[in-house]
Design an enzyme around this catalytic site. Structure first.
Site, PDB file in Angstrom:
ATOM      1  N   GLU A  22       0.841  -1.077   0.068  1.00  7.68           N
ATOM      2  CA  GLU A  22       0.054   0.033  -0.065  1.00  7.68           C
ATOM      3  C   GLU A  22       0.788   1.205  -0.032  1.00  7.68           C
ATOM      4  O   GLU A  22       1.939   1.191   0.521  1.00  7.68           O
ATOM      5  CB  GLU A  22      -0.919  -0.135   1.250  1.00  7.68           C
ATOM      6  N   THR A  23       0.218   2.512  -0.685  1.00 13.09           N
ATOM      7  CA  THR A  23       1.071   3.585  -0.602  1.00 13.09           C
ATOM      8  C   THR A  23      -0.209   4.472   0.029  1.00 13.09           C
ATOM      9  O   THR A  23      -1.265   4.556  -0.527  1.00 13.09           O
ATOM     10  CB  THR A  23       1.448   4.365  -2.032  1.00 13.09           C
TER      11      THR A  23
END
Length: 262
Positions: A44-45
């Site tokens: 995830e970012t």
């Protein structure tokens, strides 16, 4: 725009779960955020708006390499670490509060996500070969599979093509802990959203805390746990179940600081 790579749920570089963190002065185009997350390739970012009024919750969104997700623990921990511990975030899962604790730990107030028993999807047997399935349950976005032992959880070599057909955003596999101080072990697979194995998954522990409270005969209104996510990178999640909320606790280490050029 400033960007960071942070290893979350660890106090050691190159362990735990790496997350991208991007600081935004204002809202950004979702297609652009998805492109950045795809480029960075972390599970995830996080994209957080820091240019709003002081004291107001900061808008926060999370993207995998292929899609936006409604909740992410390790990238929230990474974002709070970058911004300095005490933070409130406005997210698709409501207001999330992060609090700086002692010795570099950060606490995160998340919604509990209880799993209900369901029939085992056909793809589970093919996707998790060698697992003795003791129970299968559906949480909001993930299916939980309880295995017979921690050894089975550690040893499983998933068939990701099969798991990708499970009707869920991800699959949690878990079993009772097998070493002192660890209440349960887990691993999380999410090929449906472009992540074969998520190294340490905060959101999964919002389900695991409620699941093991009953099975370890803890008070569901007030119970503390320590979970080990037994991925190759590994990580430890401390959590406290408080009724319909889960207090997740972890550490984080900044690995990279830079600026986005596109």
């Amino acid at each position: 725009m400033r960007a960071f790579v942070v290893d979350a749920f660890t106090d050691t570089a190159f362990a735990g779960n790496p997350a991208g963190v991007v600081l935004l002065d204002s809202s950004a185009d979702p297609a652009w955020m998805q492109s950045v997350a795809t480029e960075l390739r972390h599970s995830e970012t996080a994209f957080v708006e820091v240019g709003g009024p002081a004291g107001e919750p900061k808008p926060l969104r999370w993207f995998t390499p292929t899609t936006e997700v409604p909740l992410c623990g390790h990238a929230t921990l990474a974002t709070a670490h970058v911004l300095g511990g005490d933070q409130r975030f406005d997210t698709r899962s409501g207001i999330l509060t992060c609090t700086a604790l002692s010795d570099g730990w950060i606490g995160m107030d998340f919604p509990a996500d209880r799993a209900e028993l369901v029939e085992q999807p056909e793809a589970i047997a093919a996707g998790l070969p060698g697992i003795t399935v003791e129970a299968t349950a559906q949480a909001t976005t993930k299916i939980l599979v309880q295995a017979a032992s921690a050894d089975e959880v550690r040893a499983v070599r998933p068939d990701f093509a099969a798991l990708a057909t499970v009707p869920s955003r991800g699959v949690i596999i878990t079993a009772p802990g097998d070493r002192p101080g660890i209440d349960f072990v887990s691993r999380v697979f999410s090929p449906q959203v472009g992540i074969q194995e998520d190294p340490v998954t905060g959101s999964a522990h919002c389900t695991l805390a409620t699941w093991w409270a009953e099975r370890l005969h803890r008070d569901p209104r007030d119970a503390d746990f320590v979970g080990e996510q037994a991925s190759a990178r590994g990580g430890t999640v401390r959590m406290a179940l408080r009724g319909d909320r889960v207090d997740l606790r972890g550490q984080a280490v900044t690995i990279l600081t830079g600026n986005l050029q596109a």
